[in-house]
Design a protein around this motif. Sequence first.
Motif, short mmCIF file in Angstrom:
data_model
loop_
_atom_site.label_atom_id
_atom_site.label_comp_id
_atom_site.label_asym_id
_atom_site.label_seq_id
_atom_site.Cartn_x
_atom_site.Cartn_y
_atom_site.Cartn_z
N SER A 92 0.83 -1.20 0.00
CA SER A 92 0.00 0.00 0.00
C SER A 92 0.87 1.26 0.00
O SER A 92 0.55 2.25 -0.66
CB SER A 92 -0.95 0.00 1.20
OG SER A 92 -0.25 0.09 2.43
N GLY A 146 -4.43 1.41 -3.48
CA GLY A 146 -3.79 1.49 -2.18
C GLY A 146 -4.78 1.53 -1.04
O GLY A 146 -4.61 0.87 -0.01
N ILE A 190 -5.39 -1.07 2.05
CA ILE A 190 -5.41 -0.62 3.45
C ILE A 190 -6.67 -1.14 4.15
O ILE A 190 -6.63 -1.58 5.30
CB ILE A 190 -5.34 0.91 3.53
CG1 ILE A 190 -3.92 1.37 3.20
CG2 ILE A 190 -5.73 1.40 4.92
CD1 ILE A 190 -3.77 2.86 3.09
#
Length: 275
Positions: free
Chosen positions: A230, A243, A247
């Motif tokens: 990420s 990303g 997460i």
Amino acid sequence: MKNIFLAFTLSLTLSSCSSDPVKPNETAPVKKTEVKVEVPLVKVEKKPEPEIKANRYAELDAAIAASNDDKIRVSASELLLSNARDTRALNALAMYYYKNKQLGAANLLINKSLAVNPKSAATYNNLGLLELASDNKYEAVNAFRKALELDPENYFSAFNVASIYAQEKDYNKVIFSLEKAIKNDKADVNSLSNYGMALAATGKTQEASDTYEKILKNNPDHKSTMLNFSILMIEKQDKFKEGLDLINRLKFVGVPNESREVIKELEIKAKAGLK
């Protein structure tokens, strides 16, 4: 922002003596699962000596595979009673003491093994583990490198020395140490994660991305890889949505306390990038 999480791992190996009638693999990782069983004594006087030794090696192999510390101790001790220079038994008993934090006894046995066979890569790997346990990183690195000098195919030593280099943020050496294992598809998930992190840190963004994808394909919940991937996507590739998705996956499986601030910073940057 830096890649701050390393998948640090050590791999235990046991050595065998090349003169023994039974020749198990010289390097065999000791698994972490403990299985406690009660093992009856073996009446060895009724069997020919080669068969006795073969059976004892089989018992030792089974104990190692099951990570049965008590049986490792018993089997290795029985082998040493018949041959005090048995390097496989010396290493097995040394690793028993290592796991039980009796480093003095472990060092004594490893040094005995090296006196018998000074060219055993597996024994040098185990010496490296003992040096590392005593916080002697320089000596540990030298021992792991000696193991690789003696046997370039000793991937456990490659993993171990690469883990030290990763801790020290010497990323070029991480890559160099792991290249052969990666090429031959021998690296474990933690070593692959360290390799990907080192690639990212040295500007090899696409190679790092490919490595992280490979890890998550087979190990979708590997936390350090999710975090570092990420970071790579948000900080280096401007892949803000991907990303953030990663997460969210990481938050679902559980974020370590020490990474919470990093996650917040990543989320702020990714959301800003999406506007």
